[in-house]
Motif scaffolding. Structure first.
Motif, PDB file in Angstrom:
ATOM      1  N   LEU A  93       0.849  -1.226  -0.119  1.00  0.00           N
ATOM      2  CA  LEU A  93      -0.088   0.145  -0.108  1.00  0.00           C
ATOM      3  C   LEU A  93       0.682   1.282   0.004  1.00  0.00           C
ATOM      4  CD1 LEU A  93      -3.015  -1.157   2.300  1.00  0.00           C
ATOM      5  CD2 LEU A  93      -3.000  -0.649  -0.268  1.00  0.00           C
ATOM      6  N   SER A  94       1.985   1.141  -0.625  1.00  0.00           N
ATOM      7  CA  SER A  94       2.718   2.413  -0.806  1.00  0.00           C
ATOM      8  C   SER A  94       2.649   2.551  -2.524  1.00  0.00           C
ATOM      9  CB  SER A  94       4.486   2.094  -0.527  1.00  0.00           C
ATOM     10  OG  SER A  94       5.010   1.216  -1.391  1.00  0.00           O
ATOM     11  N   ILE A  95       3.131   3.959  -2.699  1.00  0.00           N
ATOM     12  CA  ILE A  95       2.719   4.431  -4.103  1.00  0.00           C
ATOM     13  C   ILE A  95       3.926   4.003  -4.985  1.00  0.00           C
ATOM     14  CG2 ILE A  95       2.670   6.445  -5.587  1.00  0.00           C
ATOM     15  CD1 ILE A  95       0.492   7.209  -3.655  1.00  0.00           C
ATOM     16  N   ALA A  96       3.916   3.340  -5.994  1.00  0.00           N
ATOM     17  CA  ALA A  96       4.827   3.141  -7.086  1.00  0.00           C
ATOM     18  C   ALA A  96       5.340   4.298  -7.914  1.00  0.00           C
ATOM     19  CB  ALA A  96       4.711   1.954  -7.728  1.00  0.00           C
ATOM     20  N   GLY A  97       4.155   4.871  -8.295  1.00  0.00           N
ATOM     21  CA  GLY A  97       4.124   6.091  -9.153  1.00  0.00           C
ATOM     22  C   GLY A  97       2.860   6.613  -9.642  1.00  0.00           C
ATOM     23  N   VAL A  98       2.696   7.874  -9.957  1.00  0.00           N
ATOM     24  CA  VAL A  98       1.433   8.337 -10.492  1.00  0.00           C
ATOM     25  C   VAL A  98       1.788   9.041 -11.638  1.00  0.00           C
ATOM     26  CG1 VAL A  98      -0.245  10.142  -9.681  1.00  0.00           C
ATOM     27  CG2 VAL A  98       0.889   8.913  -7.988  1.00  0.00           C
ATOM     28  N   ARG A  99       0.920   9.090 -12.647  1.00  0.00           N
ATOM     29  CA  ARG A  99       1.131   9.743 -13.933  1.00  0.00           C
ATOM     30  C   ARG A  99      -0.196  10.467 -14.336  1.00  0.00           C
ATOM     31  NH1 ARG A  99       5.572   9.206 -12.869  1.00  0.00           N
ATOM     32  NH2 ARG A  99       7.156   8.407 -13.900  1.00  0.00           N
ATOM     33  N   VAL A 100      -0.238  11.951 -14.870  1.00  0.00           N
ATOM     34  CA  VAL A 100      -1.361  12.512 -15.261  1.00  0.00           C
ATOM     35  C   VAL A 100      -1.473  12.209 -16.643  1.00  0.00           C
ATOM     36  CG1 VAL A 100      -2.594  14.721 -15.595  1.00  0.00           C
ATOM     37  CG2 VAL A 100      -1.365  14.513 -13.520  1.00  0.00           C
ATOM     38  N   THR A 101      -2.688  11.592 -16.978  1.00  0.00           N
ATOM     39  CA  THR A 101      -2.831  11.194 -18.464  1.00  0.00           C
ATOM     40  C   THR A 101      -3.665  11.929 -19.310  1.00  0.00           C
ATOM     41  OG1 THR A 101      -4.894   9.850 -17.603  1.00  0.00           O
ATOM     42  CG2 THR A 101      -2.606   8.654 -17.942  1.00  0.00           C
ATOM     43  N   ARG A 102      -4.508  13.033 -18.578  1.00  0.00           N
ATOM     44  CA  ARG A 102      -5.292  14.016 -19.256  1.00  0.00           C
ATOM     45  C   ARG A 102      -5.534  15.111 -18.427  1.00  0.00           C
ATOM     46  NH1 ARG A 102      -9.862  11.495 -23.329  1.00  0.00           N
ATOM     47  NH2 ARG A 102     -10.105  13.522 -24.732  1.00  0.00           N
ATOM     48  N   HIS A 103      -5.580  16.141 -18.848  1.00  0.00           N
ATOM     49  CA  HIS A 103      -6.100  17.306 -18.085  1.00  0.00           C
ATOM     50  C   HIS A 103      -6.143  18.605 -18.939  1.00  0.00           C
ATOM     51  CE1 HIS A 103      -2.366  20.041 -18.203  1.00  0.00           C
ATOM     52  NE2 HIS A 103      -1.670  18.682 -18.446  1.00  0.00           N
ATOM     53  N   LEU A 104      -6.611  19.620 -18.345  1.00  0.00           N
ATOM     54  CA  LEU A 104      -6.772  20.738 -19.052  1.00  0.00           C
ATOM     55  C   LEU A 104      -6.412  22.070 -18.310  1.00  0.00           C
ATOM     56  CD1 LEU A 104     -10.792  20.180 -20.184  1.00  0.00           C
ATOM     57  CD2 LEU A 104      -8.726  20.393 -21.582  1.00  0.00           C
ATOM     58  N   GLU A 105      -5.446  21.981 -17.397  1.00  0.00           N
ATOM     59  CA  GLU A 105      -4.920  22.899 -16.521  1.00  0.00           C
ATOM     60  C   GLU A 105      -3.966  23.904 -17.338  1.00  0.00           C
ATOM     61  OE1 GLU A 105      -7.249  21.744 -14.690  1.00  0.00           O
ATOM     62  OE2 GLU A 105      -6.073  22.591 -12.848  1.00  0.00           O
ATOM     63  N   THR A 106      -3.983  25.120 -16.870  1.00  0.00           N
ATOM     64  CA  THR A 106      -3.620  26.301 -17.586  1.00  0.00           C
ATOM     65  C   THR A 106      -2.183  26.036 -17.904  1.00  0.00           C
ATOM     66  OG1 THR A 106      -5.023  27.622 -16.517  1.00  0.00           O
ATOM     67  CG2 THR A 106      -3.355  28.782 -17.840  1.00  0.00           C
ATOM     68  N   PRO A 107      -1.592  26.350 -19.271  1.00  0.00           N
ATOM     69  CA  PRO A 107      -0.181  26.202 -19.491  1.00  0.00           C
ATOM     70  C   PRO A 107       0.634  27.148 -18.727  1.00  0.00           C
ATOM     71  CG  PRO A 107      -1.662  25.894 -21.427  1.00  0.00           C
ATOM     72  CD  PRO A 107      -2.425  26.338 -20.196  1.00  0.00           C
ATOM     73  N   GLY A 108       1.970  26.601 -17.899  1.00  0.00           N
ATOM     74  CA  GLY A 108       2.503  27.925 -17.228  1.00  0.00           C
ATOM     75  C   GLY A 108       2.022  27.986 -16.066  1.00  0.00           C
ATOM     76  N   LEU A 109       0.639  27.650 -15.654  1.00  0.00           N
ATOM     77  CA  LEU A 109       0.444  27.643 -14.045  1.00  0.00           C
ATOM     78  C   LEU A 109       0.180  26.293 -13.625  1.00  0.00           C
ATOM     79  CD1 LEU A 109      -1.910  30.569 -14.139  1.00  0.00           C
ATOM     80  CD2 LEU A 109       0.007  30.403 -13.015  1.00  0.00           C
TER      81      LEU A 109
END
Ligand SMILES: Cc1cc2nc3c(=O)[nH]c(=O)nc-3n(C[C@H](O)[C@H](O)[C@H](O)COP(=O)(O)O)c2cc1C
Length: 208
Positions: free
Chosen positions: A118-134
């Motif tokens: 139950l420890s984290i091996a890794g996380v990856r964001v696969t899709r988002h719309l967050e503001t570039p540069g912020l």
């Protein structure tokens, strides 16, 4: 003064109509091509992120976890899928396909790989719309911020620290952007809680 006869006028009109129809068809074709290409780019990127997550695991896993899924229910998000990584001792880890709905610009999709301890091996964001540069530093291509979750668990750190620094926690926010990392930190923590509660479903093939 030169006279324009009616046949010349009709010819001009029909040329204009033909050109309008051609322009319309070209616009439609371009829009369709852009839509198909965009979907393909997103699908390729998701595949790339999956492959990156798989690199985090040592040899011995079946390396094709996305062919088989386990369904479970996250209280805040409803039904989710987890993909088991199987090694010689059964399921070694699961990759949970989940999301935050409270990103600055809406939904942030991510894959969270959780080991049997139950420890984290890794996380990856696969899709988002967050503001570039912020807000887009959650994207592994933009910064390594997302790797700060590796090795974390519900005990490391304990609950009050599972938030961004601005809220008293230990995870960095970005300059001028707290909403995005706050949403990701919350989702990763929620997922660890849910995985703990559903341990028997997620890791049921694990041999002693
Ligand atoms: C046009 C615009 C886009 C923004 N995009 C983001 C973003 O993608 N992610 C984010 O966390 N904050 C973004 N912000 C800043 C947020 O509004 C907010 O000020 C910041 O996240 C700090 O939040 P906090 O007051 O809860 O700490 C954006 C602001 C503006 C004006």
């Amino acid at each position: 003064m030169a006279q324009i006869d009616s046949s010349q006028f009709r010819l001009g009109n029909s040329h204009a109509l033909t050109l309008t129809v051609i322009a319309l068809l070209i616009s439609l074709l371009l829009a369709a091509t852009k839509w198909v290409t965009h979907e393909q780019i997103i699908a390729n990127e998701q595949l790339r992120q999956q492959q990156l997550l798989l690199q985090l695991f040592p040899d011995g896993t079946d390396n094709n976890p996305f062919s088989h899924s386990i369904e479970f229910t996250d209280p805040a998000r409803g039904p989710l899928k987890a993909y088991p990584l199987t090694g010689p001792d059964g399921i070694q880890a699961v990759i949970v396909d989940t999301y935050a709905n409270d990103g600055y610009n809406g939904r942030i999709e991510m894959l969270i790989a959780i080991k049997k301890d139950l420890s984290i091996a890794g996380v990856r964001v696969t899709r988002h719309l967050e503001t570039p540069g912020l807000g887009d530093d959650i994207d592994h291509r933009k910064s390594d911020w997302i790797t700060t979750f590796t090795g974390k668990s519900l005990e490391r750190p304990s609950l009050p620290m599972w938030s961004v620094r601005k809220d008293g926690g230990e995870f960095d926010q970005f300059t001028g952007a707290t909403v995005t990392p706050r949403a990701v930190v919350k989702t990763v923590h929620d997922t660890l809680v849910t995985a703990t509660e559903h341990f028997d479903i997620l890791f049921k093939d694990t041999k002693p």
